[in-house]
Design an enzyme around this catalytic site. Structure first.
Site, PDB file in Angstrom:
ATOM      1  N   TRP A 214      29.309  -9.239 -45.799  1.00 21.97           N
ATOM      2  CA  TRP A 214      29.217  -9.953 -44.555  1.00 21.97           C
ATOM      3  C   TRP A 214      29.850  -8.696 -43.643  1.00 21.97           C
ATOM      4  O   TRP A 214      30.765  -7.996 -43.867  1.00 21.97           O
ATOM      5  CB  TRP A 214      30.319 -10.873 -44.652  1.00 21.97           C
ATOM      6  CG  TRP A 214      30.402 -11.497 -43.105  1.00 21.97           C
ATOM      7  CD1 TRP A 214      29.433 -12.143 -42.356  1.00 21.97           C
ATOM      8  CD2 TRP A 214      31.554 -11.506 -42.293  1.00 21.97           C
ATOM      9  NE1 TRP A 214      30.090 -12.336 -41.085  1.00 21.97           N
ATOM     10  CE2 TRP A 214      31.349 -11.965 -41.091  1.00 21.97           C
ATOM     11  CE3 TRP A 214      33.213 -10.933 -42.510  1.00 21.97           C
ATOM     12  CZ2 TRP A 214      32.324 -12.293 -39.805  1.00 21.97           C
ATOM     13  CZ3 TRP A 214      33.891 -11.330 -41.345  1.00 21.97           C
ATOM     14  CH2 TRP A 214      33.445 -11.892 -40.231  1.00 21.97           C
ATOM     15  N   ASP A 381      23.972 -22.108 -29.548  1.00 15.02           N
ATOM     16  CA  ASP A 381      24.437 -21.972 -30.929  1.00 15.02           C
ATOM     17  C   ASP A 381      25.447 -23.164 -31.294  1.00 15.02           C
ATOM     18  O   ASP A 381      25.583 -24.125 -30.756  1.00 15.02           O
ATOM     19  CB  ASP A 381      25.269 -20.606 -30.936  1.00 15.02           C
ATOM     20  CG  ASP A 381      24.982 -19.981 -32.438  1.00 15.02           C
ATOM     21  OD1 ASP A 381      25.878 -20.178 -33.312  1.00 15.02           O
ATOM     22  OD2 ASP A 381      24.236 -18.881 -32.650  1.00 15.02           O
ATOM     23  N   TRP A 492      18.331 -21.129 -37.646  1.00 10.93           N
ATOM     24  CA  TRP A 492      18.780 -21.989 -38.988  1.00 10.93           C
ATOM     25  C   TRP A 492      19.641 -21.238 -39.787  1.00 10.93           C
ATOM     26  O   TRP A 492      19.587 -19.895 -40.373  1.00 10.93           O
ATOM     27  CB  TRP A 492      17.614 -22.089 -39.941  1.00 10.93           C
ATOM     28  CG  TRP A 492      17.480 -23.087 -40.928  1.00 10.93           C
ATOM     29  CD1 TRP A 492      18.114 -22.481 -42.181  1.00 10.93           C
ATOM     30  CD2 TRP A 492      17.039 -24.207 -41.277  1.00 10.93           C
ATOM     31  NE1 TRP A 492      18.015 -23.556 -43.143  1.00 10.93           N
ATOM     32  CE2 TRP A 492      17.447 -24.697 -42.532  1.00 10.93           C
ATOM     33  CE3 TRP A 492      16.217 -25.098 -40.615  1.00 10.93           C
ATOM     34  CZ2 TRP A 492      16.684 -25.781 -43.158  1.00 10.93           C
ATOM     35  CZ3 TRP A 492      15.759 -26.253 -41.048  1.00 10.93           C
ATOM     36  CH2 TRP A 492      16.172 -26.784 -42.430  1.00 10.93           C
ATOM     37  N   ASP A 493      21.052 -21.609 -39.758  1.00 11.16           N
ATOM     38  CA  ASP A 493      21.991 -20.717 -40.205  1.00 11.16           C
ATOM     39  C   ASP A 493      22.503 -21.389 -41.791  1.00 11.16           C
ATOM     40  O   ASP A 493      22.100 -22.668 -41.987  1.00 11.16           O
ATOM     41  CB  ASP A 493      23.063 -21.077 -39.449  1.00 11.16           C
ATOM     42  CG  ASP A 493      24.218 -19.701 -39.374  1.00 11.16           C
ATOM     43  OD1 ASP A 493      24.137 -18.898 -40.297  1.00 11.16           O
ATOM     44  OD2 ASP A 493      24.922 -19.564 -38.589  1.00 11.16           O
ATOM     45  N   ASN A 495      25.931 -20.556 -44.023  1.00  8.76           N
ATOM     46  CA  ASN A 495      27.051 -19.885 -44.033  1.00  8.76           C
ATOM     47  C   ASN A 495      28.059 -19.679 -45.259  1.00  8.76           C
ATOM     48  O   ASN A 495      29.113 -19.255 -44.965  1.00  8.76           O
ATOM     49  CB  ASN A 495      27.922 -20.305 -42.756  1.00  8.76           C
ATOM     50  CG  ASN A 495      27.528 -19.665 -41.438  1.00  8.76           C
ATOM     51  OD1 ASN A 495      27.166 -18.547 -41.442  1.00  8.76           O
ATOM     52  ND2 ASN A 495      27.300 -20.517 -40.265  1.00  8.76           N
ATOM     53  N   CYS A 539      19.199 -17.234 -40.501  1.00 13.25           N
ATOM     54  CA  CYS A 539      20.438 -16.595 -40.308  1.00 13.25           C
ATOM     55  C   CYS A 539      21.379 -16.987 -41.644  1.00 13.25           C
ATOM     56  O   CYS A 539      21.125 -18.287 -42.109  1.00 13.25           O
ATOM     57  CB  CYS A 539      21.057 -17.016 -39.083  1.00 13.25           C
ATOM     58  SG  CYS A 539      22.908 -16.606 -39.045  1.00 13.25           S
ATOM     59  N   ASP A 561      26.185 -10.336 -38.390  1.00 12.33           N
ATOM     60  CA  ASP A 561      27.189 -10.820 -37.491  1.00 12.33           C
ATOM     61  C   ASP A 561      27.856  -9.819 -36.831  1.00 12.33           C
ATOM     62  O   ASP A 561      28.557  -9.722 -35.811  1.00 12.33           O
ATOM     63  CB  ASP A 561      28.204 -11.717 -38.097  1.00 12.33           C
ATOM     64  CG  ASP A 561      27.612 -13.037 -38.148  1.00 12.33           C
ATOM     65  OD1 ASP A 561      26.777 -13.442 -37.776  1.00 12.33           O
ATOM     66  OD2 ASP A 561      28.644 -13.843 -38.880  1.00 12.33           O
TER      67      ASP A 561
HETATM   68  C1  GLA Z   1      27.318 -17.562 -38.251  1.00 11.74           C
HETATM   69  C2  GLA Z   1      26.365 -17.014 -37.635  1.00 11.74           C
HETATM   70  C3  GLA Z   1      26.499 -16.728 -36.182  1.00 11.74           C
HETATM   71  C4  GLA Z   1      27.072 -18.078 -35.660  1.00 11.74           C
HETATM   72  C5  GLA Z   1      28.145 -18.713 -36.409  1.00 11.74           C
HETATM   73  C6  GLA Z   1      28.331 -20.225 -35.686  1.00 11.74           C
HETATM   74  O1  GLA Z   1      28.679 -16.781 -38.512  1.00 11.74           O
HETATM   75  O2  GLA Z   1      26.024 -15.868 -38.310  1.00 11.74           O
HETATM   76  O3  GLA Z   1      25.835 -15.986 -35.716  1.00 11.74           O
HETATM   77  O4  GLA Z   1      25.640 -18.493 -35.355  1.00 11.74           O
HETATM   78  O5  GLA Z   1      27.700 -18.814 -37.731  1.00 11.74           O
HETATM   79  O6  GLA Z   1      29.269 -20.926 -36.484  1.00 11.74           O
END
Ligand code: GLA
Length: 802
Positions: A214, A381, A492-493, A495, A539, A561
Site C-alpha cells: 500500500w 467518494d 469501484w473500490d 479495500n 481501485c 493512494d
Molecule cells: C480507499 C481508496 C481511496 C478512497 C478511500 C475511501 O482507500 O483507495 O481512494 O476512495 O478508500 O474510503
C-alpha cells in the site's frame, strides 16, 4: 502469421517470431522466441542439440527413429509444455491427480487448427480483436490476429489438454492459455495448471518484477536469474500490490532503448503465480498462471477447466519498445466499451479534501470551484450512504445518507450535471461492515471460517462472491443507483485482502479463490457491459488490483493512494513497463503529502500527474488566487495535449543521474510530444542537466519550449532578497499576502532543431545555486520539475534534403 510446415509451427508478429516443433514423440519443443526471422529458414542452427547422453539423465522410454542411442531426455529439451513422471525434473506447469490416481502425465500432440481472430473464453475475460482494434496499415481480421489451437492427449488417462496461441500481429503480442478436459469416467483433480510454460536458452537473463505494498505499489526490482526457482506470486485473493502479475526477463545488456527483453502478464485479478527457473542445463523455464496456493479443482467426466489467458511480448530494442507493445495491446485488445481509445475527463475527487466529513453544501462549493478551473467530472467518494461517517460502519448498505443529501442523490447528481460537470460515484460493493443492515440481515453473506472469528481489514469483512445470492444483491443495488442517479463514472473500490476463504456454496474450498474471481467478473459483466457509457475506474486501496483482468472491465485504475509526485515517479514509472498511461489514474493533491509529509511544488504535482488520467483531489478552497490560476492553466494545457499524455508513445529516459527522471510522450501522427524532467533531490554544483528527447524523427524539424509554470515567491523564503530589491521577513504578513496574488514565471527555454539533435540531448540552463537569480535560471531544488512541449512544424523548415 501462423504457419505449420514439416511439423514446425511458426508464429510471427510484425517484429517477432515464435517457433516450436512437434518432436518425434509428440512433445512440443520450443525453438525460438525473439526477433523476426524469415519463415523459410531451417531451424537446425537454432535447435538445442542432443548429441550426447548426459550423466544422471532419466531418458524418455521411447527412442527417436534412426538413432541407436537414446538422446531423448525431457529434462534437457526446451519445451512448450511438460508433464510429470517422464524425466523432466524442472518446475512443472501442471500438477494433476489423474484418473488413474497417479500424478504422471504425458501430454502428446494429436492435432491442431488455425483460425482467424481469437477464440473466446467461456468463463474468463480474454483479449479480443476486431478490425477497429488495429492501429496500422492492415485491418483484415486475419491480418490482425490468428489463433492456433493444439490438442494434446494423455492417452492412458484419456485426459485432453488444449493449448491456445493467439498472435496479435500489430502489437507484437502473443497470448497463450490452456484448457483441460477430462474424457475419463473417473474424476481428476487439478492442483496446478499454468496458463503457459516455455523454456528459453539463458542469455545472462535478469528478472524484473514490480513489487511493493500500500502506497508503494509497483516499484521496479531486478535480480539475475540464477540457479533455482524465483516465484512472483500473490496469495491475497487479488493480484495484489505486493507483486504485480506482470514481469520482465531481460538479457544482461538490455537498457531502455537497447537489448533483448521479454515481458509476461496474465489476464487475471486473483492469486497469480509466475516462476522463473534456471536449470542446471542453463535453460530458463518461464511459466505463469493461477497460483496453486489452496487450489484444488475436481473435474468430472467431460468437464472442462480453463486457465486464464497469459500474454507476452518481446523486443530487441529495449524496455521502452517492449512497454509500447504492451500499451498498444492493452489499449486495442483488452480495453472495451465506449471508453476504448477515448480521452479521459479531468476529474475532481472529494476524498482527500473532506474524507467522511462533508455536507451537500460543501460538495457543491467544491464542485463550483472545480468547474471554474476546468474540471469535467465531479466524483463523490466514500461516505454518501448508510451510516458511513467513518470506516467502521455502513459498507453493504446502499441507501443514501439523507442527512448529507436531504433531497436524495439523484437531486445532487442533477445539480452537478446542471453545472456542466459529469457525475461520478464511489462504491465498495464486495465488502460489508458488521455494523450494517446487510450484515445484520444476512451475516451468511460475509466470508467466515466455521469455529473461528473472522479476520478484519479496515473494519470490514469480504462478501462471498461465490454465492449467487450475494452477486444478485450487489448487481441489483449498484445498478438501481447507477440508473436512478445518472452516474457517468464509477470508482469501484476493494479495500482489503481476502481472509477466511470459505464459501458454504462451494462443494470444496479448493475452488474458493478462483470461484471468487469468476463471481467478481460475472458481477462486473452484468453491471457494466450493459452500461458501456459509464467510465469505470477500478481501485483497491490504490493499486492493489492493477491487472489486465480488471482492465477488461475498467479502462482506468486508481494507481495508488499515494499522490506524492516523487513517490509516483516510482509507482507510475514501474507500472508504465506493463500498462498504458491511459489506464493510470493520477491526481494532484495537497502538499505536504498525506503519505510522506513531503512538501512538493504544485507544478511538480501536476507535471507527474499529467502522465496519466489527470485528476485533482484537494480542497480548492485553500488555493490562493494565483494557485487557482496556475491550476486552471495546468488543466488547459492538459486538455490541449491529453491525447499525447494518455495515448502517445511513452518513453522512460535512460537514467543519466540517479536524482533525475525523464519521461516522454510522443504523438507520431502529429509529430508533437511532451517531455517531463524531474529532479527527485537537489545536488550542489551538479554541473549541467541534459534532456535527451526520444521518439522523434531524424530529419524533421522540431520546436521545444518549456511549459510556463508559476514560481510562488514563498518558495524562496529568506532567499527572496535574490529577486526583490527590498528585504522582507520570509514569514511575515507582506510576503504571505504578496504570495497569494503575485507569482513569477519559472524559466522558459526554447530551442529549434532537427530530431536527431534533440535526441542527442539538450544541455539545459543552469539551476539556481544561490549566487545569482534571473529569469533564465531554473529553480528546481528538491522535487522541482518542468514539462517541455515539443512541436514539429511540418510546413516550416521541414525535412532534410536527403
Ligand atoms: C480507499 C481508496 C481511496 C478512497 C478511500 C475511501 O482507500 O483507495 O481512494 O476512495 O478508500 O474510503
Amino acid at each position: 502469421m501462423i504457419h505449420f510446415t514439416d511439423n514446425i509451427f511458426r508464429l510471427s508478429t510484425k517484429k517477432t517470431s515464435y517457433w516450436f516443433q512437434v518432436t518425434a514423440h509428440g512433445h512440443l519443443e520450443h525453438i525460438h522466441y525473439g526477433q523476426l526471422l524469415p519463415d523459410d529458414q531451417a531451424v537446425m542452427p537454432l535447435l538445442h542439440k542432443r548429441t550426447a547422453e548426459l550423466g544422471g539423465s532419466v531418458m524418455y522410454p521411447k527412442r527417436e527413429a534412426g538413432r541407436n542411442i537414446n538422446f531423448y531426455c525431457l529434462d534437457t529439451l526446451c519445451l512448450e509444455w511438460s508433464g510429470i513422471g517422464m524425466g523432466d525434473y524442472r518446475h512443472t506447469p501442471a500438477e494433476i491427480k489423474m484418473p488413474d490416481g497417479t500424478f504422471s502425465a504425458d501430454f502428446i500432440y494429436q492435432s491442431h487448427i488455425i483460425t482467424d481472430g481469437t477464440v473466446r473464453m467461456k468463463t474468463l475475460p480474454s483479449a479480443y480483436c476486431d478490425s477497429s482494434g488495429t492501429t496500422g496499415e492492415v485491418n483484415e481480421l486475419a491480418a490482425i490476429c490468428q489463433t492456433l489451437t493444439i490438442t494434446m492427449l494423455d492417452e492412458s488417462n484419456q485426459v485432453k489438454l488444449l493449448l491456445y496461441y493467439t498472435v496479435f500481429y500489430d502489437t507484437n503480442v502473443i497470448t497463450r492459455r490452456s484448457v483441460l478436459i477430462n474424457e475419463n469416467k473417473v474424476p481428476l483433480t487439478i492442483r496446478k495448471l499454468m496458463s503457459m510454460s516455455v523454456d528459453l536458452p539463458n542469455d545472462d537473463f535478469r528478472l524484473i518484477t514490480f513489487d511493493g505494498g500500500w502506497i508503494k505499489e509497483a516499484h521496479k526490482h531486478e535480480r539475475p536469474v540464477s540457479y533455482g526457482i524465483h516465484v512472483n506470486s500473490s496469495t491475497t485473493g487479488d493480484s495484489s500490490n505486493i507483486h504485480n502479475p506482470g514481469f520482465l526477463i531481460a538479457s544482461g545488456d538490455a537498457t531502455e532503448s537497447r537489448g533483448s527483453v521479454y515481458g509476461f502478464n496474465l489476464i487475471y485479478s486473483g492469486n497469480h503465480y509466475s516462476a522463473v527457473e534456471l536449470s542446471n542445463h542453463d535453460l530458463v523455464r518461464i511459466q505463469t498462471g493461477i497460483n496453486p496456493y489452496c487450489f484444488e479443482w475436481r473435474l468430472e467426466e467431460n468437464e472442462v477447466y480453463e486457465a486464464p489467458e497469459a500474454f507476452f511480448t518481446f523486443s530487441a530494442e529495449g524496455f521502452n519498445d517492449l512497454s509500447q507493445n504492451f500499451h498498444g495491446f492493452i489499449n486495442h485488445h483488452l480495453i472495451r466499451g465506449d471508453w476504448k481509445g477515448k480521452e479521459r475527463p479531468v476529474l475532481l475527487n472529494n476524498w482527500e479534501a473532506f474524507f467522511f466529513r462533508f455536507t451537500q453544501l460543501k460538495l457543491i462549493k467544491l464542485a463550483k470551484r472545480a468547474k471554474r478551473i476546468g474540471v469535467e467530472l465531479f466524483v463523490l467518494d466514500d461516505g454518501w450512504f448508510g451510516k458511513r461517517n467513518d470506516d467502521k460502519a455502513g459498507l453493504g448498505d446502499y441507501d443514501v445518507n439523507r442527512k448529507k443529501f436531504p433531497r436524495g442523490l439523484h437531486a445532487f447528481s442533477r445539480r452537478i450535471h446542471r453545472m456542466g460537470l459529469s457525475f461520478g460515484l464511489w462504491f465498495e460493493p464486495e465488502m460489508v461492515n458488521q455494523d450494517s443492515n446487510l450484515f445484520r440481515t444476512h451475516p451468511e453473506y460475509a466470508l467466515t471460517t466455521p469455529g473461528k472469528t473472522p479476520a478484519q481489514g479496515r473494519n470490514q469483512l469480504v462478501l462471498d462472491l461465490c454465492n449467487p445470492a450475494v452477486r444478485d444483491y450487489i448487481v441489483e443495488n449498484v445498478t438501481a443507483i447507477l440508473d436512478r442517479c445518472q452516474v457517468d463514472y464509477v470508482k469501484w473500490d476493494y479495500n482489503r485482502h481476502i481472509s477466511d476463504a470459505n464459501s458454504s456454496t462451494l462443494p470444496d474450498q479448493g475452488r474458493f479463490f478462483h470461484s471468487y474471481i469468476l463471481g467478481l467478473y460475472e458481477v462486473l459483466d452484468r453491471i457494466f457491459t450493459k452500461r458501456p457509457h459509464i467510465l469505470f475506474e477500478s481501485c483497491s486501496s490504490g493499486g492493489n488490483r492493477f491487472d489486465a483482468g480488471m482492465l477488461c472491465f475498467s479502462p482506468q485504475i486508481w494507481t495508488s493512494d499515494d499522490t506524492d509526485p516523487i513517490e509516483r515517479l516510482k509507482i507510475q514509472g514501474g507500472l508504465s513497463y506493463l500498462y498504458p498511461l491511459s489506464a493510470m489514474g493520477s491526481h494532484v493533491s495537497e502538499a505536504p503529502h498525506q503519505q510522506t509529509l513531503r512538501d512538493t511544488p504544485l507544478a511538480t504535482r501536476f507535471n507527474v500527474a499529467s502522465f496519466g488520467c489527470l485528476g485533482y483531489e484537494l480542497d480548492l478552497k485553500y488555493l490562493s488566487r494565483v494557485q487557482m490560476k496556475e491550476v486552471w492553466e495546468q488543466i488547459s494545457f492538459y486538455k490541449d495535449h491529453r491525447r499525447i499524455f494518455q495515448y502517445g508513445r511513452f518513453f522512460r529516459g535512460e537514467p543519466d543521474k540517479e536524482n533525475k527522471v525523464v519521461w516522454h510522450c510522443v504523438d507520431d501522427e502529429k509529430g508533437t510530444g511532451v517531455s517531463g524532467f524531474f529532479q527527485t533531490q537537489a545536488k550542489a554544483g551538479e554541473g549541467f542537466d541534459r534532456l535527451s528527447l526520444m521518439g522523434l524523427k531524424a530529419g524533421n524539424q522540431y520546436r521545444i519550449k518549456t511549459r510556463p509554470q508559476s514560481l510562488f515567491i514563498k518558495r524562496f523564503g529568506g532567499l527572496i532578497k535574490h529577486i526583490l530589491p527590498v528585504t522582507l521577513n520570509p514569514e511575515g504578513f507582506i510576503l504571505r499576502t504578496i504570495n497569494k496574488v503575485f507569482c513569477l514565471t519559472d524559466c522558459i527555454e526554447e530551442y529549434e532543431a532537427y530530431g536527431e539533435v534533440l535526441m542527442n540531448g539538450i544541455l539545459l540552463n543552469n539551476q539556481f545555486v544561490g549566487s545569482h537569480y534571473n529569469e533564465n535560471t531554473r529553480l528546481l531544488g528538491d522535487f522541482g520539475s518542468s514539462l517541455y512541449l515539443v512541436e514539429s512544424d511540418w510546413k516550416g523548415i521541414g525535412q532534410h534534403e536527403k
